[in-house]
Every structure is written in C-alpha cells, then in structure tokens.
Write a protein that holds these residues in place. Structure first.
Motif: not given
Length: 262
Positions: A13-15, A21-22, A63-66, A140-141
C-alpha cells in the motif's frame, strides 16, 4: 486515521501510495474569491485568494493514479469518500484503497452546518469538505496560503435579546424547532431532545443554548427561593396558636358572657 487489511499488505500500500503521489501535478488555482467583512475590532477588511475546486483536485489525483500501474497496466490504487451528516454538521473522510485491499481511512474533516434544512447549502458544504479531505490525503495545496487572513474572520457570536431567544429556531429531527421549547423537552427527560444538545453546534446555536440555559437556571433559582420562603412561612404558621390565651381561659358556669372575656 483508521487502517484496514492484512499487515503484510501495508508495504505494498505504501509503495503504491508513494507512486501515485509522485505522479500528481499540483492543480492550477483557476478560481478566485473575494472575502470581506469586519474583524473583532470592527475594522473592515477585504482580500482575494485563488483556489482549485474539487473537480480540479480530483483530476490531478486521478491522473496520478492512472500513471501508477502494475506490469499489466492495471491501476493499483484508488480512493472514495465516507460522508456523514447530522443536524448540525457534515463530516468527510477519504479512504485510500490499494489493489491488495489494504485501506487507510483519513481523519474526519468536519464543518458546522447551520443550514441543514437547505439541501443545496448542505451539498455545497459536503463538496467543500471533500475538497479539503482529498487535498490533505494526497498533500495537494488547493488554496493560497491565507491563514493570516483567516484570523480576521474569527468572531464571537453576539448576545441575543430575550425576544430573539424566545423566537430562536434550530434544525431538529428534520424540521425547524423552537430552541426554548426544545430545551424544556430536554429538561423533561425527552431523550431525542437531550441527544440533540449533546451534539456539536454552530457558534450561534451554542450561544443561544448557553443563554437559554442561564434563563432556566435563573427561573429555577427564583422558584426555589419562593418555595423556601413559603415553606418557612408555613412552618411559622403551624407553630403559632390561633388563640394565644387558650390555656389562660377560666370557665364560668354562671355567665357565658364573662367566659368570652377569657
């Protein structure tokens, strides 16, 4: 924060979370709002700030998930919301779900809802809470850094007049109810009414509840004082004889008129 799943899946999960997030690009703050009012000292203020709305943030996250997929091109991470509403507030949590089933549930984002009877206003508040929850979950800001400006908007609810208290309405069990009557029901032992007072409330409602509680306390004190005075008076009257010379009278067989004198 709550965690669900097998401990051996935590690292996976953490990976996957780190990969998502990256790959998230900070959304552009395309929306602008002007905030104005008066501070606690009564001085007017006004400022503008920009923000990204829920749709912008969701797009950035998706977009990050994809981009974070396994060897077969399948996404390995996703999210959804847990939404809770009460008569006085809305609460939102974001659940971060890994393909292994391991899930992390974020802390609640809670906003007071002074218009729970207004469906549109409540829906807007839920969207607002979602935006904050999702932004926090992925770092996210979404807003300009306006913490200093926000300090200006803090205020204390004003003290209500007696007439305003008697007419004050709150949202209770799906309808508007008179707060004074509701407080009386709670004092009479009605559980639903008691439960309502145990919930969190808006600053305005809390102020009204405080004032009504003081009124009831004062009213009870006056009644208690009157009762104590009456009890004392009754006690005195019981100890005083109707005729203080009752035990001094001397019977006269010859003249009844004389008896009346003693």
């Amino acid at each position: 924060m709550e965690i669900y799943g097998r401990e051996e899946d935590r690292a996976k999960w953490a990976m996957h979370y780190a990969q998502v997030k990256a790959n998230i690009s900070q959304p552009k703050r395309t929306h602008n709002v002007t905030v104005s009012g008066k501070n606690k000292q009564g001085k007017p203020y006004s400022y503008d700030y920009k923000y990204a709305d829920l749709a912008d943030i969701d797009k950035a996250v998706m977009d990050g998930i994809k981009k974070a997929t396994d060897k077969e091109g399948n996404v390995t991470f996703s999210y959804f919301f847990d939404i809770q509403t009460t008569n006085t507030a809305v609460a939102v949590q974001t659940l971060l779900v890994d393909s292994s089933g391991f899930t992390v549930k974020t802390n609640k984002i809670v906003f007071q809802n002074g218009k729970a009877y207004d469906a549109q206003a409540t829906a807007s508040l839920i969207s607002y809470a979602k935006r904050y929850s999702l932004s926090g979950a992925f770092g996210i800001a979404a807003d300009d850094d306006n913490d200093v400006q926000d300090q200006k908007t803090i205020y204390e609810p004003r003290v209500l007049t007696k007439q305003e208290l008697e007419d004050y309405k709150v949202y209770y069990n799906g309808t508007q109810a008179n707060l004074y009557d509701l407080y009386q029901e709670a004092k009479d032992g009605i559980k639903d009414a008691q439960d309502w007072f145990n919930e969190s409330h808006t600053p305005e409602d809390a102020q009204a509840v405080h004032q009504i509680a003081q009124l009831f306390k004062k009213k009870h004190s006056v009644k208690q004082e009157i009762k104590e005075k009456q009890d004392a008076l009754d006690k005195i009257q019981k100890t005083v004889k109707k005729d203080p010379f009752e035990d001094k009278k001397v019977a006269s067989k010859d003249d009844p008129e004389v008896d009346k004198l003693f």
